[in-house]
Design a protein around this motif. Structure first.
Motif, PDB file in Angstrom:
ATOM      1  N   LEU A 363     -52.044  38.514  29.499  1.00 24.23           N
ATOM      2  CA  LEU A 363     -52.476  39.919  29.514  1.00 24.23           C
ATOM      3  C   LEU A 363     -51.282  40.793  29.879  1.00 24.23           C
ATOM      4  O   LEU A 363     -50.632  40.560  30.914  1.00 24.23           O
ATOM      5  CB  LEU A 363     -53.615  40.127  30.516  1.00 24.23           C
ATOM      6  CG  LEU A 363     -54.254  41.518  30.532  1.00 24.23           C
ATOM      7  CD1 LEU A 363     -55.731  41.403  30.918  1.00 24.23           C
ATOM      8  CD2 LEU A 363     -53.563  42.469  31.512  1.00 24.23           C
ATOM      9  N   ALA A 391     -62.336  41.554  26.680  1.00 23.63           N
ATOM     10  CA  ALA A 391     -61.185  41.166  25.870  1.00 23.63           C
ATOM     11  C   ALA A 391     -60.637  39.810  26.301  1.00 23.63           C
ATOM     12  O   ALA A 391     -60.252  38.967  25.464  1.00 23.63           O
ATOM     13  CB  ALA A 391     -60.103  42.236  25.976  1.00 23.63           C
ATOM     14  N   ILE A 392     -60.606  39.563  27.625  1.00 20.54           N
ATOM     15  CA  ILE A 392     -60.131  38.257  28.117  1.00 20.54           C
ATOM     16  C   ILE A 392     -61.064  37.149  27.644  1.00 20.54           C
ATOM     17  O   ILE A 392     -60.622  36.082  27.199  1.00 20.54           O
ATOM     18  CB  ILE A 392     -60.038  38.279  29.659  1.00 20.54           C
ATOM     19  CG1 ILE A 392     -58.957  39.259  30.120  1.00 20.54           C
ATOM     20  CG2 ILE A 392     -59.763  36.882  30.199  1.00 20.54           C
ATOM     21  CD1 ILE A 392     -58.898  39.438  31.631  1.00 20.54           C
ATOM     22  N   SER A 395     -60.786  36.727  23.653  1.00 17.12           N
ATOM     23  CA  SER A 395     -59.464  36.532  23.049  1.00 17.12           C
ATOM     24  C   SER A 395     -59.131  35.052  22.947  1.00 17.12           C
ATOM     25  O   SER A 395     -59.716  34.211  23.658  1.00 17.12           O
ATOM     26  CB  SER A 395     -58.400  37.245  23.884  1.00 17.12           C
ATOM     27  OG  SER A 395     -58.290  36.634  25.160  1.00 17.12           O
ATOM     28  N   ILE A 399     -53.951  39.507  25.222  1.00 17.02           N
ATOM     29  CA  ILE A 399     -54.648  40.781  25.476  1.00 17.02           C
ATOM     30  C   ILE A 399     -53.580  41.804  25.826  1.00 17.02           C
ATOM     31  O   ILE A 399     -52.696  41.532  26.653  1.00 17.02           O
ATOM     32  CB  ILE A 399     -55.647  40.673  26.651  1.00 17.02           C
ATOM     33  CG1 ILE A 399     -56.588  39.492  26.440  1.00 17.02           C
ATOM     34  CG2 ILE A 399     -56.400  41.982  26.805  1.00 17.02           C
ATOM     35  CD1 ILE A 399     -56.161  38.259  27.201  1.00 17.02           C
ATOM     36  N   ASP A 416     -57.393  42.665  21.719  1.00 16.62           N
ATOM     37  CA  ASP A 416     -57.363  41.209  21.887  1.00 16.62           C
ATOM     38  C   ASP A 416     -57.123  40.555  20.529  1.00 16.62           C
ATOM     39  O   ASP A 416     -57.200  41.203  19.485  1.00 16.62           O
ATOM     40  CB  ASP A 416     -58.661  40.704  22.538  1.00 16.62           C
ATOM     41  CG  ASP A 416     -59.882  40.944  21.662  1.00 16.62           C
ATOM     42  OD1 ASP A 416     -59.966  40.329  20.586  1.00 16.62           O
ATOM     43  OD2 ASP A 416     -60.754  41.758  22.065  1.00 16.62           O
TER      44      ASP A 416
END
Length: 483
Positions: A363, A391-392, A395, A399, A416
């Motif tokens: 990230l 998004a984490i 993905s 990210i 992502d």
């Protein structure tokens, strides 16, 4: 003490200012005769003493003279040095200002010329000069023939005063005194002789009144505008100051406050309804989980009972998120504060970066601009945190979060490299309970309320949120907030 009624009607104020201005003009017109030297006026004390002194000097000088004709030859009047202006009315001269005298005024001269008449008003003094002198004198004698009430009047540049009773050559006569008028006319006289100057004077008097009137009208309008802006921010507060000013603005303010009260009441009913629904749903949900636990104890674990437990947990999470969304809509305006962006998001982004590393993902985020924003801190932090954690979760490896200024707004991009969302569904994913057709939500057990909660939070901060395809291959969510 008499108190004038307060004018609260808008049109009443307009008419009041109009008639007040007209009253000023009317007063100026009515007061003009009292300042116009072309009208008959009583002689002031200093001027009367001067005339009495002229009379006494003449009586003393010719006390031994018995022939009135010889006296008249010796005091024969001379015409004024300055010719009068053209006739203006009644065959007499106007007292309008001579431009030469106005620009270069000559000093006042007390040189006097005298006229003698008998008690019947017949002019005895020989008059040489322009005919206007004789006509002016005859006009003055016709209207002023009482020695007990001497007055004065201006004819052109000649100021005539009298009559005074004078004793010469053993008889009583009437004395009239004329003086050259070198002073400019009074201000009101000049204004009425020059319409443009009068118009300018009226504008000078009326402009402050009109400016004050415009300010008085704009104040309630500005209060109403600020109240509308507060409502747009989600602050449904009744403002008593809106019910001030003219009757039209008072009515508009009262209607606005009633609308705010109605909206507050509607939201309160909605919150009570959701609270009641959650309570009613949680009761059978609790009983359902208890029954599921008893069934496991009696029959042992099974795939069907595990499925019941999973769906019960999902229902409980959905109810909790639904209540969270309702509370955001109602209570957020009570917690607004001013904060810097780094104090809001920096710690949260650091924690998210650590969590992504634990999952084997990367990230990254750009430096947070040093701006301050008025917001509901918990709501704004939660909005970005939900997007980042989504998004984490979805993905594959990367990210990226970009925070930068664009014009008068702050742009936040969360991207992502996951599977993304079909393009035809990008505009619908912010609706409550919406589930996309792909496995993005179905396999995750999502409730379909996370993005709806984010959108609600951003909207309450007068911002916008949208979704599109990311350059990393997955989903990109864009937040725009006013700075």
């Amino acid at each position: 003490m008499i108190r004038l009624p307060k004018i609260t009607n808008l049109y009443g104020r307009i008419f009041a200012i109009f008639w007040f201005t007209m009253l000023l003009v009317l007063l100026a017109v009515l007061s003009l005769p009292h300042f116009d030297p072309r009208k008959s006026h009583h002689i002031d004390k200093e001027r009367l003493k001067h005339l009495q002194a002229i009379k006494q000097r003449l009586e003393k000088r010719f006390a031994a003279q018995t022939d009135i004709s010889k006296i008249l030859l010796k005091i024969q009047p001379k015409p004024p040095r300055h010719p009068p202006p053209p006739p203006m009315r009644d065959g007499l001269q106007d007292a309008g200002p001579d431009p030469k005298l106005v620009k270069k005024p000559e000093p006042l001269k007390e040189k006097s010329i005298v006229f003698i008449t008998n008690m019947n008003g017949l002019v005895l003094s020989p008059i040489k000069g322009p005919d206007f002198i004789f006509r002016a004198l005859r006009n003055f004698i016709t209207s002023m023939d009482s020695p007990s009430n001497p007055q004065q009047k201006l004819y052109g540049r000649l100021m005539l005063s009298g009559p005074l009773s004078i004793h010469l050559a053993g008889n009583d006569y009437l004395l009239y005194v004329g003086q050259e008028w070198h002073r400019p006319p009074p201000l009101l006289l000049r204004l009425f002789d020059h319409p443009l100057q009068l118009l300018l004077a009226v504008m000078v008097v009326s402009t402050p009144l009109l400016l004050w009137f415009a300010w008085a009208l704009s104040q309630p309008a500005r209060r109403l505008e600020k109240a509308a802006q507060r409502v747009a921010r989600g602050e449904f507060e009744v403002d008593p100051t809106l019910e001030r000013g003219s009757s039209e603005f008072r009515q508009a303010g009262a209607s606005f406050n009633k609308m705010v009260e109605a909206v507050n009441d509607m939201i309160s009913r909605q919150q009570r309804l959701l609270s009641d629904i959650s309570h009613e749903l949680r009761s059978p949900l609790t009983r359902l989980r208890m029954a599921q636990a008893i069934a496991i104890r009696k029959q042992g674990k099974s795939h069907e009972l595990a499925r019941i437990d999973t769906e019960a947990q999902r229902l409980e999470i959905m109810i909790a998120r639904l209540l969270e969304l309702s509370q955001q809509q109602v209570n957020s305006h009570n917690h607004w504060e001013e904060h810097s962006l780094d104090s809001l998001w920096e710690a949260m982004l650091d924690d998210a970066q650590f969590e992504a590393e634990q999952l084997g993902k990367q990230l990254t985020f750009t430096p947070i601009p040093s701006y301050r924003i008025r917001c509901y801190p918990a709501l704004l932090i939660s909005a970005l945190e939900n997007l980042v954690r989504n998004a984490i979760y979805y993905s594959h490896h990367a990210i990226h979060i970009s925070i930068h200024e664009q014009g008068s707004s702050l742009q936040v991009l969360v991207e992502d490299d996951g599977e993304g969302v079909p393009e035809e569904e990008l505009s619908a994913i912010f609706r409550p309970f919406y589930r996309v057709s792909t496995a993005r939500d179905r396999h995750s057990g999502g409730t379909g309320l996370g993005l709806a909660i984010c959108k609600n939070a951003i909207t309450q901060h007068n911002g916008t949120i949208s979704a599109s395809k990311s350059s990393l291959g997955g989903l990109q969510v864009k937040i725009s907030l006013p700075i």
